[in-house]
Design a protein around this motif. Structure first.
Motif, short mmCIF file in Angstrom:
data_model
loop_
_atom_site.label_atom_id
_atom_site.label_comp_id
_atom_site.label_asym_id
_atom_site.label_seq_id
_atom_site.Cartn_x
_atom_site.Cartn_y
_atom_site.Cartn_z
N ALA A 224 0.81 -1.21 0.00
CA ALA A 224 0.00 0.00 0.00
C ALA A 224 0.85 1.27 0.00
N LYS A 225 2.13 1.15 0.33
CA LYS A 225 3.01 2.32 0.36
C LYS A 225 3.29 2.84 -1.06
N ALA A 505 -3.69 10.77 -2.30
CA ALA A 505 -3.65 9.42 -1.73
C ALA A 505 -3.21 9.46 -0.27
N TYR A 507 -2.21 6.30 2.95
CA TYR A 507 -2.10 4.87 3.21
C TYR A 507 -1.71 4.62 4.67
N ARG A 524 -4.75 1.52 1.15
CA ARG A 524 -4.48 2.79 0.48
C ARG A 524 -5.77 3.30 -0.17
N GLU A 526 -7.32 6.43 -2.75
CA GLU A 526 -6.94 7.47 -3.71
C GLU A 526 -8.19 8.14 -4.29
#
Length: 822
Positions: A224-225, A505, A507, A524, A526
């Motif tokens: 998710a980073k 975004a 996360y 995450r 967005e």
């Protein structure tokens, strides 16, 4: 101007924050876990560089029972937290290096936090007659979320680009024209040193010399980073870098048959708390090619045949200059500034012989065509990267400001001539067209990442990113008037597009390890604001939407060096600006490209399951994957009533990929090792085009075999064989092909200079043979590039330069024996 002003403002903000952290004491924002801590860093004694992925195990002195273990990060750092009072010792080991023992470590009420002096590992060396053998890190190493490929181990890539280096990389395929696919998909993200590339996909990879690359990271299931862009995942190119004291660097160059050449220079200098770096690279790589294209179209009861024989030259050229400065305010706070400028060029010059006839025969004509394409551009980028560590246990914050700008110009000219049956021209050009596409793009990003250790091995991470992008394009179509000898602008066939996409975004992720079981959970979100505006009166096409991207990683370490891991991620493939332009763009008199402004993003659910087994200095890995694509964005060909083939994109229903990859890396003797990898996957597509069912499926496989011989007098020989099986596309199929590469390397002056001779496609077996068909048309094409290509490469290392995988300083080396007490 808006992006540039914002970039300058954030630069001032980051600089102010840097000074604030530098002048304030380093404090954590959370109490340390109960118990003591042990931290340190590991370096190689011969190269003075940090060693990532080194195993560090903590034992209790009283009974030699294992307490816990860890692996080092990119900076060679390790840490243990929550350690009870008592006496301990460390065992540090890495494949190909002597094991190191650090003893007499004691945690007490008066000494809770122990910082171990920097640890240096010696390479394991052996002498076999006249052959000196030094154990080396494997060419490919595996982590839970990526594969890391050491490009310096691939001799056959010498004198080439990142494209050539990727030909021997697991999960990646490269076709004869240099187009890259990652697990069967051409939609993937290219990063350079973890940052976005100004160019995209295969274009970016063809501009980077292999000699300038330290390693390549293949991330097929990003966490998710990372940005979730791309069906296949991420290819991260790690360039060579160096931050040791004094002046050091490297210079290299190569030349190849076909008038190909490239060169690169890297210099680094450090004094006190400031280090400077400069890198320059450039290349010019023309490639002769031969192709055939046989088309047939059916209208009413008549079939029209058009057969073409094409000889031409493809050109690839460009340069890049990058400078950087590192400011080390304290041991825990540093600021990195960098800027780069460059240019790129892609072109082709083709001479085609074309025969056209009907059946039943009512018409026959022979002609020739000369086409020239020249796509050039300039770009620049800048970044500010700030890092502050609150302690040595992984509690840190990092901020990034990035801006890039690109301006391109693509000019194409086509001239058609009537000929007799022997292809001799009959008079002046019968048709001449010229197109000019000017496009610009800009990308601004502000990103912040925060990491906080939790418990003994846990870590919480969170961050956010603002990503603002814009593309503009102007397509001018011109006709030639043979009477006046001038070109005239044709507004009916010209267009303008303005495309913006802003993505915001955030996360969060958490990972931990419980005994032999490890896990990482991430999420995450967005928000995308997309707008497409054209000048054809069709209005503005907008999309505003929120997307979510979960990720899960699980791993378990068994006894006897077995490790099992599995993961799930959700990804997205967003269409590019020109894919959305609804205005027709003429490719040639028989082909027209039309964008689709209503294209939706494609969503991908990706699952992986893998196993690794270490056997001394060898290893075996096995990975399985399953990928489901929804709203599949696919290139589609349709035949118009005017006999012209239209190239467009459409959202089909779904596609499915089920595959298995295996790699065996064996070191059988001190002078011989080999690497074998293979992929088998089944591809299935469902959907329809213009009412016709295009569902298809195929089983595809490829394999690579790379033996390496390390001989006396610092000679190495490497051979690579690659086979790609037949495969299917949405509207066709491609035959399989095989090719081989060979390389010889010789080191001089205690490895300060090396020379490499290589040959690519040694037996001229690489050939592309493809069929496409649809309602009312059939196309058969072949392509073969110039081969074999022989290359001569030379590299010289200045002041004993060795590339370093991070931009942290290497401490002074102390004299240490095999065991060390602390």
């Amino acid at each position: 101007m808006k992006f540039k002003s914002l970039f300058a403002g954030l630069a001032i903000l980051v600089g102010t924050i840097s000074l604030g952290f530098a002048q304030s004491p380093s404090q954590g924002s959370m109490e340390a876990p109960s118990g003591g801590s042990i931290t340190g860093r590991v370096f190689s004694k011969d190269q003075k560089v940090a060693m990532e992925y080194t195993n560090v195990v903590l034992y209790r002195s009283a009974d030699s029972s294992m307490v816990t273990g860890s692996i080092t990060d990119k900076m060679g750092s390790f840490s243990f937290r929550g350690i009870r009072n008592g006496k301990y010792y460390l065992m540090i080991h890495f494949i190909g290096f002597n094991i190191k023992k650090i003893g007499n470590i004691e945690i007490s009420n008066n000494h809770k936090d122990i910082r171990v002096p920097d640890i240096f590992l010696m390479p394991a060396t052996a002498t076999l007659k006249d052959v000196e053998v030094t154990a080396r890190q494997p060419r490919v190493s595996y982590q839970i979320d990526k594969k890391v490929v050491d490009v310096s181990k691939d001799l056959t890539a010498a004198g080439g680009t990142a494209i050539d280096a990727l030909q021997n990389v697991p999960s990646v395929n490269v076709d004869l024209e240099g187009n890259v696919t990652l697990r069967g998909s051409s939609n993937f993200t290219v990063l350079i040193d973890g940052r976005p590339s100004v160019l995209s996909g295969s274009d970016a990879l063809q501009q980077i010399p292999a000699s300038a690359i330290k390693s390549i990271e293949i991330i097929t299931n990003p966490s998710a980073k990372y940005d979730p862009e791309g069906v296949g995942g991420i290819i991260n190119i790690i360039l060579k870098d160096e931050r040791r004291k004094g002046l050091n660097g490297m210079i290299g160059g190569s030349t190849s048959t076909g008038n190909q050449y490239q060169g690169n220079l890297l210099l680094a200098y450090r004094k006190g708390k400031v280090s400077y770096s400069l890198s320059v690279n450039g290349n010019n790589r023309p490639m002769n090619m031969h192709a055939t294209l046989d088309n047939s179209t059916i209208k009413n009861d008549t079939t029209n045949y058009r057969n073409s024989d094409i000889a031409g030259v493809r050109t690839r050229k460009g340069y890049r200059v990058k400078g950087g400065m590192d400011f080390y305010f304290t041991e825990k706070t540093n600021l990195f500034l960098s800027a780069s400028v460059g240019s790129y060029g892609f072109g082709s010059n083709n001479n085609s012989h074309i025969g056209i006839y009907d059946f039943p025969q009512t018409f026959q004509a022979d002609s020739s065509s000369i086409s020239n394409s020249n796509r050039i551009g300039n770009y620049y980028s800048g970044q500010i990267d700030f890092l502050h560590k609150f302690n040595d246990l992984g509690h840190q914050i990092e901020m990034l400001v990035f801006y890039s700008d690109r301006k391109g110009d693509d000019k194409e000219t086509q001239n058609s001539y009537a000929t007799d049956a022997n292809w001799i021209r009959q008079g002046e050009a019968t048709n001449s067209i010229q197109t000019d596409t000017k496009d610009t793009s800009s990308d601004f990003r502000f990103k912040i990442d925060y990491a906080l250790p939790v418990g003994i091995k846990g870590k919480f991470e969170a961050g956010g990113q603002a990503r603002l992008g814009r593309e503009t394009g102007q397509y001018d179509y011109m006709n030639y008037d043979p009477v006046s000898g001038t070109w005239s602008f044709n507004p009916d066939n010209s267009s303008v597009i303005d495309f913006t996409r802003n993505i915001y975004a955030a996360y969060v992720s958490f990972k931990d390890q419980i005994d032999k079981f490890g896990y990482e959970l991430g999420f995450r979100g967005e928000y995308t604001d997309r707008s497409v505006n054209t000048n054809d009166g069709s209005g503005v096409f907008k999309i505003k939407r929120f997307d979510y991207f979960p990720s899960i990683y699980l791993s378990y370490k068994f006894t006897h060096n077995y490790q099992l891991y599995t993961s799930y991620t959700r990804r997205i493939d967003r269409p590019h600006g020109w894919d959305l332009n609804p205005f027709p763009i003429i490719i040639d008199p028989y082909n027209v490209r039309v964008g689709n402004p209503k294209l939706e993003p494609e969503y991908i659910d990706s699952y992986e399951l893998g196993m690794q087994k270490a056997i001394g200095q060898s290893f075996i890995s096995l990975e399985g994957y399953y990928r489901i694509g929804k709203n599949n964005v696919t290139r589609v060909l349709t035949l118009g009533d005017n006999g012209i083939i239209y190239h467009t994109s459409a959202n089909l229903d779904k596609d499915y990929s089920l595959g298995m990859e295996t790699m065996i890396n064996l070191r059988l003797t001190n002078w011989f090792s080999f690497n074998v990898s293979g992929t088998v996957y089944h591809y299935r597509l469902t959907g329809n085009v213009t009412g016709s069912d295009v569902s298809a499926n195929s089983t595809n496989w490829n394999t690579r075999f790379t033996p390496t011989f390390k001989l006396k007098h610092d000679f190495q020989i490497e051979f690579m064989g690659v086979y790609r099986s037949p495969t299917v596309t949405v509207q066709g199929s491609r035959k399989g092909f095989f090719f081989t590469n060979l390389a010889l390397r010789k080191d001089f002056f205690d490895k300060k200079l090396n020379v490499i001779l290589s040959a690519r496609d040694l037996f001229k077996t690489a050939k592309w043979d493809m069929i496409s068909s649809g309602t009312g048309f059939y196309s058969h094409s072949t392509f073969q590039r110039q081969s074999p290509i022989f290359s001569f490469s030379i590299n010289y290392f200045i002041n004993n330069y060795k590339q370093k995988p991070n931009r942290q300083q290497t401490p002074n080396e102390g004299e240490q024996g095999g065991d060390q007490n602390f």
